[in-house]
Motif scaffolding. Sequence first.
Motif, short mmCIF file in Angstrom:
data_model
loop_
_atom_site.label_atom_id
_atom_site.label_comp_id
_atom_site.label_asym_id
_atom_site.label_seq_id
_atom_site.Cartn_x
_atom_site.Cartn_y
_atom_site.Cartn_z
N GLY A 13 0.80 -1.22 0.00
CA GLY A 13 0.00 0.00 0.00
C GLY A 13 0.83 1.27 0.00
N GLN A 14 2.17 1.13 0.04
CA GLN A 14 3.05 2.29 -0.07
C GLN A 14 3.20 2.69 -1.54
N PRO A 15 3.64 3.90 -1.82
CA PRO A 15 3.73 4.34 -3.22
C PRO A 15 4.75 3.53 -4.02
N LEU A 16 4.47 3.40 -5.31
CA LEU A 16 5.44 2.89 -6.28
C LEU A 16 5.80 4.08 -7.17
N VAL A 17 7.00 4.61 -6.98
CA VAL A 17 7.43 5.80 -7.71
C VAL A 17 7.99 5.38 -9.06
N THR A 18 7.66 6.12 -10.10
CA THR A 18 8.08 5.74 -11.44
C THR A 18 8.95 6.83 -12.07
N GLY A 19 9.69 6.45 -13.09
CA GLY A 19 10.54 7.39 -13.81
C GLY A 19 11.05 6.73 -15.07
N GLY A 20 12.03 7.38 -15.71
CA GLY A 20 12.55 6.85 -16.96
C GLY A 20 11.52 6.90 -18.07
N THR A 21 11.58 5.96 -18.97
CA THR A 21 10.60 5.85 -20.04
C THR A 21 9.26 5.41 -19.46
N ALA A 22 8.17 5.97 -19.95
CA ALA A 22 6.84 5.57 -19.47
C ALA A 22 6.66 4.07 -19.62
N LEU A 23 6.08 3.45 -18.61
CA LEU A 23 5.98 1.99 -18.58
C LEU A 23 5.31 1.43 -19.83
N GLU A 24 4.26 2.10 -20.28
CA GLU A 24 3.53 1.58 -21.45
C GLU A 24 4.35 1.66 -22.74
N ASP A 25 5.41 2.47 -22.73
CA ASP A 25 6.27 2.61 -23.92
C ASP A 25 7.60 1.89 -23.77
N ARG A 36 18.21 2.32 3.97
CA ARG A 36 17.58 2.73 5.22
C ARG A 36 17.57 4.25 5.34
N GLY A 37 16.41 4.80 5.67
CA GLY A 37 16.27 6.23 5.86
C GLY A 37 16.20 7.03 4.57
N ALA A 38 16.17 6.34 3.44
CA ALA A 38 16.17 7.01 2.14
C ALA A 38 14.79 6.89 1.49
N THR A 39 14.72 7.25 0.21
CA THR A 39 13.42 7.29 -0.47
C THR A 39 13.50 6.65 -1.83
N ALA A 40 12.33 6.26 -2.32
CA ALA A 40 12.21 5.76 -3.68
C ALA A 40 12.64 6.82 -4.68
N LEU A 58 10.81 1.60 -11.71
CA LEU A 58 9.78 1.28 -10.73
C LEU A 58 10.46 1.19 -9.36
N ALA A 59 10.14 2.12 -8.47
CA ALA A 59 10.82 2.19 -7.18
C ALA A 59 9.81 2.12 -6.04
N PRO A 60 9.71 0.97 -5.36
CA PRO A 60 8.82 0.89 -4.19
C PRO A 60 9.37 1.76 -3.05
N GLN A 61 8.45 2.28 -2.26
CA GLN A 61 8.81 3.07 -1.08
C GLN A 61 8.56 2.25 0.17
N ARG A 88 7.98 -8.81 -0.97
CA ARG A 88 6.70 -8.74 -1.68
C ARG A 88 6.61 -7.46 -2.52
N ALA A 89 7.13 -6.37 -2.00
CA ALA A 89 7.11 -5.11 -2.75
C ALA A 89 7.90 -5.24 -4.05
N ILE A 90 9.03 -5.96 -4.00
CA ILE A 90 9.79 -6.21 -5.22
C ILE A 90 8.98 -7.06 -6.19
N SER A 91 8.37 -8.11 -5.66
CA SER A 91 7.56 -8.98 -6.51
C SER A 91 6.42 -8.22 -7.17
N ASP A 92 5.77 -7.35 -6.40
CA ASP A 92 4.66 -6.56 -6.95
C ASP A 92 5.14 -5.61 -8.04
N ALA A 93 6.33 -5.05 -7.88
CA ALA A 93 6.88 -4.15 -8.91
C ALA A 93 7.20 -4.92 -10.19
N ILE A 94 7.75 -6.13 -10.03
CA ILE A 94 8.00 -6.97 -11.21
C ILE A 94 6.68 -7.31 -11.90
N ASP A 95 5.65 -7.58 -11.11
CA ASP A 95 4.32 -7.85 -11.69
C ASP A 95 3.82 -6.66 -12.50
#
Length: 222
Positions: A13-25, A36-40, A58-61, A88-95
């Motif tokens: 339920g935490q944010p999945l931050v995105t960047g780079g090329t748009a996922l659909e493209d 530790r103590g850092a951010t997506a 795709l960067a889970p927070q 699980r957060a890694i698995s969800d990002a791969i999904d």
Amino acid sequence: MSADDRVDGPHQGQPLVTGGTALEDAEAALVLTHGRGATAQGMIQLADEVHREGVAFLAPQAARKTWYPNSFLEPVERNEPGRSSGLRAISDAIDEANDAGIPTDRVMLVGFSQGACLASEYVARNPRRYGGLAALSGGLIGESVDPDDYLEGDADLEGTPAFLGCSDVDPHIPAERVHETADVLESMSADLTKRLYEGMGHGVNEDELEFVSGMVAALVEN
């Protein structure tokens, strides 16, 4: 933990931050796990330094900016449920990448510190062909590393490119754990490169970024 084990933990339920090329493209993706103590968002900025056109980020927070509470060298149970929830957060990002049409063999895991430990653990616990693994200042999680815990059955990374980079005197990551992690991944047929940097401290250097940049480029050149 395998990718099929459902975990409802602190990082779901935490944010999945995105960047780079748009996922659909995109034709490939990086799954980026912070320290530790850092951010997506911080991992997105690091990935910008190695980006190639066609690669999505795709960067889970982590909840409260921490994947698990104690050192990764503590007994595994002392870092639950954060450890399993982070996997699980890694698995969800791969999904997410898979759902956008990007196969797992074009998904590369990149992590720093706590995130490198999680990424290493995820790949070793869920062996298959990935686009790559770059574990920067990290290693497999637990009080000790027993190769038999990872090498059950036909555990095979099928030549997944893997890079382990760390200081030889990192205050958080013993060099011996980097060596042990390399041994496990090589036993699972990873195409492994390991570099220990003399006196570096806990950080990422230009040589590591250059190597990772080449790995990212290979995702879209092959």
